[in-house]
Scaffold this motif. Sequence first.
Motif, PDB file in Angstrom:
ATOM      1  N   MET A  72     -22.620  14.375  10.236  1.00  0.00           N
ATOM      2  CA  MET A  72     -22.724  14.583   8.808  1.00  0.00           C
ATOM      3  C   MET A  72     -21.444  14.148   8.102  1.00  0.00           C
ATOM      4  O   MET A  72     -21.481  13.596   6.992  1.00  0.00           O
ATOM      5  CB  MET A  72     -23.030  16.078   8.524  1.00  0.00           C
ATOM      6  N   GLY A  73     -20.298  14.372   8.716  1.00  0.00           N
ATOM      7  CA  GLY A  73     -19.028  13.948   8.104  1.00  0.00           C
ATOM      8  C   GLY A  73     -18.911  12.425   8.029  1.00  0.00           C
ATOM      9  O   GLY A  73     -18.449  11.857   7.011  1.00  0.00           O
ATOM     10  N   MET A  91     -23.085  20.659   4.329  1.00  0.00           N
ATOM     11  CA  MET A  91     -21.862  20.842   5.120  1.00  0.00           C
ATOM     12  C   MET A  91     -21.365  22.297   5.015  1.00  0.00           C
ATOM     13  O   MET A  91     -20.895  22.877   5.996  1.00  0.00           O
ATOM     14  CB  MET A  91     -20.780  19.867   4.621  1.00  0.00           C
ATOM     15  N   GLU A 145     -21.700  18.290  12.959  1.00  0.00           N
ATOM     16  CA  GLU A 145     -20.629  18.228  11.978  1.00  0.00           C
ATOM     17  C   GLU A 145     -20.031  16.799  11.905  1.00  0.00           C
ATOM     18  O   GLU A 145     -19.781  16.281  10.817  1.00  0.00           O
ATOM     19  CB  GLU A 145     -19.536  19.245  12.335  1.00  0.00           C
ATOM     20  N   GLN A 204     -21.134  11.198   5.317  1.00  0.00           N
ATOM     21  CA  GLN A 204     -20.581  11.487   3.996  1.00  0.00           C
ATOM     22  C   GLN A 204     -19.510  10.463   3.627  1.00  0.00           C
ATOM     23  O   GLN A 204     -19.437   9.986   2.480  1.00  0.00           O
ATOM     24  CB  GLN A 204     -20.007  12.903   3.986  1.00  0.00           C
TER      25      GLN A 204
END
Length: 549
Positions: free
Chosen positions: A242-243, A271, A239, A246
């Motif tokens: 990926m955050g 997500m 998480e 992003q």
Amino acid sequence: MLRALDIRDLLIIDHLELTFQPGLNVLTGETGAGKSILLDSLGFVLGWRGRAALVRQGAAQGEVMAEFELSPGHAARAVLEEAGLPVSDSLILRRVNTADGRKTAWVNDRRCSGEVLRALSETLLELHGQHDDRGLLNPRGHRAMLDTFAGAAPLLQEVRTAWTATAKARKAVESTRRALEAVRAEEEFLRHSVAELDQLNPEPGEDESLDAHRRQMQAAERIRGDIARAYGLLSEGAEGAMGEAQRWLEAVAGDADDGLDAPLAALGRAMIELGEAQDGVERFLEGLEFNTSDLEDCEERLFAIRALARKHNVQPDDLARYAETLRDKLQALDAGDQDLADQEKALRAAEATYATAAERLSARRRDSAATLDAAVMAELAPLKMERAVFETLITPTEAGPDGVDGVAFAVATNPGAPAGPLNKIASGGELSRFLLALKVCLRGDDDAKTLIFDEIDRGVGGATADAVGRRLRALAEGSQVLVVTHSPQVAAQGAYHWRVQKSVQAGVTLSDVVALDREERIDEIARMVSGDRITPEARAAAGALLLQE
């Protein structure tokens, strides 16, 4: 009533046809002429035990046929119906005896057993004589004879009904006692087992449910660590990475001329999917949460159920039903004492009803015995036995469907002498007269039977023989009586007279029976009076006897 008798190839008879009539039928003849053979032949067709060798020498088989006429209510009809045999007004019995001893019987052209013949004979015919063990000399039948004389059929039926009810009540008491004894023998086991089962209280399907839950908890211990590590990676490493990615892409997206729009959209979808994956794994982890004591408790109950099932040799799912069975037994035991008490009370009531009915029947028998004794004594006087004593003895016997009385006819031929059984005390002539007097008094609703008296006048003569003959004739009124006699006084009383005679033909001795007209009857009675040489005086005496008919 016996209508006809047809005999072929038996003893010294080659072929003989006789037609009988109602009333008094008399058979006379010299000693050895074959009168007893007629009775043997009749007994053979009726299934009685008799001579072993009956077939005439040289013949392949002997045969006897007897025809009886049955009144509408004749007892033989019920015997025929029970045996599945044709029923009509005419009853034809036929029995064959081969030279090698085989016997075959027919009733109205249907094969039947000797047992059926004997059952029919009980309704068709009575034989009375000095050596008869089937009629009045048989003490086993004396109670029934007294009951018939007494008109005790309704009382006897009451006793039999009460006896059946008593036997049924006694059987119920004995059955309950046996059941209670069997249950009491295992009472301790029952109470312990029911308490044990009630404490555990197993339910149908619980074994399978507990086993599945145990396997789930055992599996959870093995996989929970790996799932927790995966959850950590999903919620922290994946998480965060990926955050972070992003955010970097969104910062430069404005300078990329829309080239990063599609990747950013895909990353957004990822997500979302990642969040759903995290939620699913988290929920599963929460489901794997349990205390170690839960597994111990589950295993302990599961093992307890299975151990109890093995103990009682039933399936775990059947424990609840088995517990109910044991409870029913305990309930029966607890209620059994009251049931037994109720049944014992019913038995006492049934026994009291039986005792009352049996006493009424006994009283009727005692009263009727005195009446019968007086009636027989009145008959003995004309038979020149006025000093003899006839007594119907009634003695206590074991209770049964026919009451509590034993009945036997006894006689004393000399004043002051103790009474004894008919066939033990009386001589031949006395016995015959006792039997005749008794039969005259007992004659009642059995008029449908043919009565046969075999030399019942043996040892008597003169006025006594005349009295015997008159009583035989009276007995034959409205019925049929056959008498084999050597007495001219008795022969003269007959409505129909046959002479049995023996002859030698071609070296072979044969017996024949001839129906006599009045003149022939005079000659035959004269022979009986004087012997082989018939004198005018004997013929006159015979004529005088016939005039007294």
